[in-house]
Design a protein around this motif. Structure first.
Motif, PDB file in Angstrom:
ATOM      1  N   ASP A  13     -45.991  -6.006 -17.167  1.00  0.00           N
ATOM      2  CA  ASP A  13     -46.410  -5.013 -18.162  1.00  0.00           C
ATOM      3  C   ASP A  13     -46.664  -3.637 -17.558  1.00  0.00           C
ATOM      4  O   ASP A  13     -47.518  -2.884 -18.025  1.00  0.00           O
ATOM      5  N   GLY A  15     -44.433  -1.271 -17.491  1.00  0.00           N
ATOM      6  CA  GLY A  15     -43.640  -0.254 -18.206  1.00  0.00           C
ATOM      7  C   GLY A  15     -42.167  -0.335 -17.819  1.00  0.00           C
ATOM      8  O   GLY A  15     -41.437   0.659 -17.900  1.00  0.00           O
ATOM      9  N   LYS A  16     -41.712  -1.541 -17.444  1.00  0.00           N
ATOM     10  CA  LYS A  16     -40.311  -1.725 -17.020  1.00  0.00           C
ATOM     11  C   LYS A  16     -39.343  -1.384 -18.154  1.00  0.00           C
ATOM     12  O   LYS A  16     -38.308  -0.764 -17.932  1.00  0.00           O
ATOM     13  N   GLY A  17     -39.705  -1.821 -19.377  1.00  0.00           N
ATOM     14  CA  GLY A  17     -38.828  -1.563 -20.526  1.00  0.00           C
ATOM     15  C   GLY A  17     -38.563  -0.077 -20.695  1.00  0.00           C
ATOM     16  O   GLY A  17     -37.428   0.347 -20.897  1.00  0.00           O
ATOM     17  N   LYS A  18     -39.618   0.730 -20.590  1.00  0.00           N
ATOM     18  CA  LYS A  18     -39.452   2.184 -20.747  1.00  0.00           C
ATOM     19  C   LYS A  18     -38.500   2.734 -19.683  1.00  0.00           C
ATOM     20  O   LYS A  18     -37.607   3.528 -19.983  1.00  0.00           O
ATOM     21  N   HIS A  41     -40.872  -6.327 -23.339  1.00  0.00           N
ATOM     22  CA  HIS A  41     -40.550  -5.000 -22.804  1.00  0.00           C
ATOM     23  C   HIS A  41     -40.488  -4.000 -23.955  1.00  0.00           C
ATOM     24  O   HIS A  41     -39.660  -4.131 -24.850  1.00  0.00           O
ATOM     25  N   THR A  42     -41.388  -3.015 -23.898  1.00  0.00           N
ATOM     26  CA  THR A  42     -41.527  -2.078 -25.012  1.00  0.00           C
ATOM     27  C   THR A  42     -40.705  -0.815 -24.767  1.00  0.00           C
ATOM     28  O   THR A  42     -40.707  -0.265 -23.659  1.00  0.00           O
ATOM     29  N   ALA A 299     -47.677  -7.632 -25.075  1.00  0.00           N
ATOM     30  CA  ALA A 299     -46.568  -7.358 -25.998  1.00  0.00           C
ATOM     31  C   ALA A 299     -45.936  -8.661 -26.503  1.00  0.00           C
ATOM     32  O   ALA A 299     -45.215  -8.663 -27.486  1.00  0.00           O
ATOM     33  N   ASP A 333     -51.318   9.104 -17.969  1.00  0.00           N
ATOM     34  CA  ASP A 333     -52.105   9.728 -19.047  1.00  0.00           C
ATOM     35  C   ASP A 333     -53.349   8.916 -19.413  1.00  0.00           C
ATOM     36  O   ASP A 333     -54.346   9.475 -19.874  1.00  0.00           O
ATOM     37  N   SER A 413     -44.745   8.779 -15.514  1.00  0.00           N
ATOM     38  CA  SER A 413     -44.725   8.615 -16.962  1.00  0.00           C
ATOM     39  C   SER A 413     -46.063   9.050 -17.562  1.00  0.00           C
ATOM     40  O   SER A 413     -47.128   8.661 -17.085  1.00  0.00           O
ATOM     41  N   THR A 414     -45.976   9.870 -18.602  1.00  0.00           N
ATOM     42  CA  THR A 414     -47.186  10.448 -19.195  1.00  0.00           C
ATOM     43  C   THR A 414     -47.330  10.099 -20.679  1.00  0.00           C
ATOM     44  O   THR A 414     -47.996  10.816 -21.431  1.00  0.00           O
ATOM     45  N   GLY A 415     -46.674   9.013 -21.079  1.00  0.00           N
ATOM     46  CA  GLY A 415     -46.767   8.578 -22.473  1.00  0.00           C
ATOM     47  C   GLY A 415     -45.717   7.511 -22.714  1.00  0.00           C
ATOM     48  O   GLY A 415     -44.789   7.364 -21.911  1.00  0.00           O
ATOM     49  N   PRO A 416     -45.835   6.748 -23.791  1.00  0.00           N
ATOM     50  CA  PRO A 416     -44.896   5.642 -24.013  1.00  0.00           C
ATOM     51  C   PRO A 416     -43.461   6.070 -24.353  1.00  0.00           C
ATOM     52  O   PRO A 416     -42.525   5.304 -24.147  1.00  0.00           O
TER      53      PRO A 416
HETATM   54  P1  GDP Z   1     -43.101  -4.082 -19.449  1.00  0.00           P
HETATM   55  O1  GDP Z   1     -43.325  -5.510 -19.747  1.00  0.00           O
HETATM   56  O2  GDP Z   1     -43.203  -3.767 -17.997  1.00  0.00           O
HETATM   57  O3  GDP Z   1     -41.838  -3.536 -20.057  1.00  0.00           O
HETATM   58  O4  GDP Z   1     -44.310  -3.291 -20.156  1.00  0.00           O
HETATM   59  P2  GDP Z   1     -44.903  -3.575 -21.624  1.00  0.00           P
HETATM   60  O5  GDP Z   1     -43.966  -3.050 -22.636  1.00  0.00           O
HETATM   61  O6  GDP Z   1     -45.339  -4.987 -21.759  1.00  0.00           O
HETATM   62  O7  GDP Z   1     -46.241  -2.744 -21.560  1.00  0.00           O
HETATM   63  C1  GDP Z   1     -46.246  -1.381 -21.281  1.00  0.00           C
HETATM   64  C2  GDP Z   1     -46.958  -0.673 -22.455  1.00  0.00           C
HETATM   65  O8  GDP Z   1     -47.293   0.639 -22.063  1.00  0.00           O
HETATM   66  C3  GDP Z   1     -46.064  -0.529 -23.671  1.00  0.00           C
HETATM   67  O9  GDP Z   1     -46.863  -0.554 -24.817  1.00  0.00           O
HETATM   68  C4  GDP Z   1     -45.455   0.852 -23.486  1.00  0.00           C
HETATM   69  O10 GDP Z   1     -45.055   1.454 -24.703  1.00  0.00           O
HETATM   70  C5  GDP Z   1     -46.604   1.583 -22.878  1.00  0.00           C
HETATM   71  N1  GDP Z   1     -46.256   2.679 -21.959  1.00  0.00           N
HETATM   72  C6  GDP Z   1     -45.234   2.765 -21.073  1.00  0.00           C
HETATM   73  N2  GDP Z   1     -45.342   3.894 -20.340  1.00  0.00           N
HETATM   74  C7  GDP Z   1     -46.451   4.534 -20.775  1.00  0.00           C
HETATM   75  C8  GDP Z   1     -47.120   5.742 -20.387  1.00  0.00           C
HETATM   76  O11 GDP Z   1     -46.727   6.445 -19.469  1.00  0.00           O
HETATM   77  N3  GDP Z   1     -48.260   6.055 -21.066  1.00  0.00           N
HETATM   78  C9  GDP Z   1     -48.757   5.282 -22.065  1.00  0.00           C
HETATM   79  N4  GDP Z   1     -49.888   5.674 -22.656  1.00  0.00           N
HETATM   80  N5  GDP Z   1     -48.163   4.145 -22.448  1.00  0.00           N
HETATM   81  C10 GDP Z   1     -47.036   3.761 -21.808  1.00  0.00           C
END
Ligand code: GDP
Ligand code: IMO
Ligand code: MG
Length: 424
Positions: A13, A15-18, A41-42, A299, A333, A413-416
């Motif tokens: 979790d 932020g791999k998806g981003k 992955h979000t 997630a 952030d 990264s500074t936001g989703p």
């Molecule tokens: P993954 O499993 O590694 O893909 O991550 P997840 O999706 O499970 O959890 C990461 C969460 O953080 C998600 O809700 C994303 O939308 C959110 N996210 C990713 N990058 C950022 C960021 O830079 N800032 C904020 N506030 N949220 C983020």
């Protein structure tokens, strides 16, 4: 060399998806190499947010092919639901999604066994996602698993399922006192997958190796995180696959010599879902604040994530075993409101301070984290896209992590959302 691997550096979790979504326009193929629908992955852009469990995070880029490799364990029901979701959103899946014929399947008995085992372990339970991951990998390594290719031959499928379910029923009943499964009902349900899955099934290793010979670029998407790795993680509180870099080679059939970039995805603080050691966990108001501001709820399962300070001892360890060439620092952030920020730079155990990450559970559960304290920036940095627009304290925080690990942070990264990113 054309393969980049995106790897969780902590407990998932990060932020791999981003990051995968963000880098997808630069590649031809995005490929998942391990795990299953335990992943969540979000991906966010504009006002849209989607969570993917099995389909690679490149699917929202039309020119990109998406591969589910042999190392993944696939729940056919979850897969079909996700394919439907992507189609409903208006994205093409046919011809773009390729599923390895060698990938193993998750069946209802895997989930049932996992549930019974977790219940029986009581306080010692792992706190799994309940997606049947562990028992499916057990069958793979016991050489009794059912694979994607078996779905395409009804007779073989019936024979394999009958044998497996009879064996599982004996275990469920005699070991766990749990209800047995209905062999015929499961066979009736799963024989129907042949036509549904057939258009996507192929020899993905051949596809990927041909792509490499043709000069195509591949982004390999890890699920979970390095500290959940079956060999290198905080065993037994781990998942049953290899999120670390080696998993990319065995889970896709890509030779290691093709990998030229391994990006460690680093959350600017730490989180963990499920049980197991977590040296820098905060069970106080600060931990609660991180959970609230960072929206730290799973997630996949919606469970609250345990939160704590960044752990550089653990990160140094995962940087070494993966050979990260660079890192992406995510969710910076979320730290914006804090007066001061702590970072663990050493563990105290065996009577002295160490920067080595211990391997045994007993030690891991009893280490004392040694912290350095940094001033917070107390300014909202959400959506900042350039380093020079970050407060001095935030830049120092990034520089401190880079210096400790000895590698650069090429993404901050500074936001989703996709757009809320600093690319360096
Ligand atoms: P993954 O499993 O590694 O893909 O991550 P997840 O999706 O499970 O959890 C990461 C969460 O953080 C998600 O809700 C994303 O939308 C959110 N996210 C990713 N990058 C950022 C960021 O830079 N800032 C904020 N506030 N949220 C983020
Ligand atoms: P992504 O890809 C965070 C955790 C579970 C549990 C342990 C074993 O979204 O980062 P499992 O169901 O795999 O047998 O559970 O691993 N876990 C994750 N934690 N992110 C994930 O995936 C996870 N996948 C599994 O919570 O502690
Ligand atoms: Mg996740």
């Amino acid at each position: 060399m054309p393969v980049t691997v995106v790897i969780g550096s902590q407990w998932g979790d990060e932020g791999k998806g981003k990051v995968v979504d963000l880098l997808s326009p630069e590649v031809d193929i995005v490929a998942r190499y391990q795990g299953g629908a335990n992943a969540g992955h979000t991906i966010c852009w504009d006002d849209k947010e989607f969570v993917l469990h099995l389909i690679p995070s490149g699917i929202f880029h039309d020119g990109v092919s998406c591969v589910i490799g042999n190392g993944v364990v696939i729940d056919p029901v979850a897969l079909m639901d996700e394919i439907e979701m992507i189609r409903d959103l208006g994205y093409r899946v046919e011809g773009r999604l390729l599923i390895s014929h060698n990938a193993h399947l998750i069946m209802p008995y895997h989930k049932r066994i996992e549930e019974a085992r977790e219940r029986a372990m009581d306080a010692g339970a792992i706190g799994t996602t309940g997606r049947g991951i562990g028992p499916a990998y057990v069958d793979k390594f016991a050489r009794t698993g059912v694979r994607v290719v078996d779905l395409l031959d009804r007779d073989v499928l019936k024979e394999k399922l009958t044998r497996s379910i009879e064996e599982k029923n004996a275990v469920l009943e005699s070991v766990y006192g749990a209800e047995k499964l209905d062999v015929d009902a499961i066979i009736d349900e799963y024989v129907e997958f042949d036509k549904l899955i057939d258009p996507f099934v192929t020899d993905t290793t051949e596809f990927l190796c041909t792509a490499l010979s043709d000069g195509k670029r591949i982004l390999a998407e890890g699920a979970q995180g390095s500290l959940l790795d079956i060999d290198f993680g905080t065993y037994p509180f781990v998942t049953s696959s290899h999120p670390t870099v080696g998993g990319c080679c065995t889970g896709l059939g890509i030779p290691p010599t093709h990998i030229d970039r391994t990006i460690g995805i680093v959350k600017a603080y730490s989180t963990r879902v499920g049980n197991g050691p977590f040296a820098t966990e905060l069970k106080d108001d600060t931990g609660e604040a991180l959970r609230r501001v960072g929206l730290e709820f799973g997630a996949t399962t919606g469970r609250p994530r345990r939160c704590g300070w960044l752990d550089l001892v653990a990160l140094r360890y995962t940087t070494r075993i993966n050979g990260f060439t660079d890192i992406a620092i995510m969710k910076l952030d979320v730290l914006s409101d804090l007066e001061e920020i702590k970072v663990c730079t050493a563990y105290e155990f065996a009577g002295k301070q160490n920067i080595r990450f211990p391997n045994d559970l007993q030690t891991l559960e009893n280490v004392k984290p040694i912290y350095d304290t940094f001033p917070g920036w107390k300014a909202n940095i959400t959506g900042v896209t350039a380093m020079e627009d970050l407060p001095e304290e935030a830049r120092s925080y990034i520089a401190m992590i880079e210096s400790y690990l000895g590698i650069p942070a090429r993404i901050v990264s500074t936001g989703p959302k996709r757009s809320q990113t600093i690319l360096r």
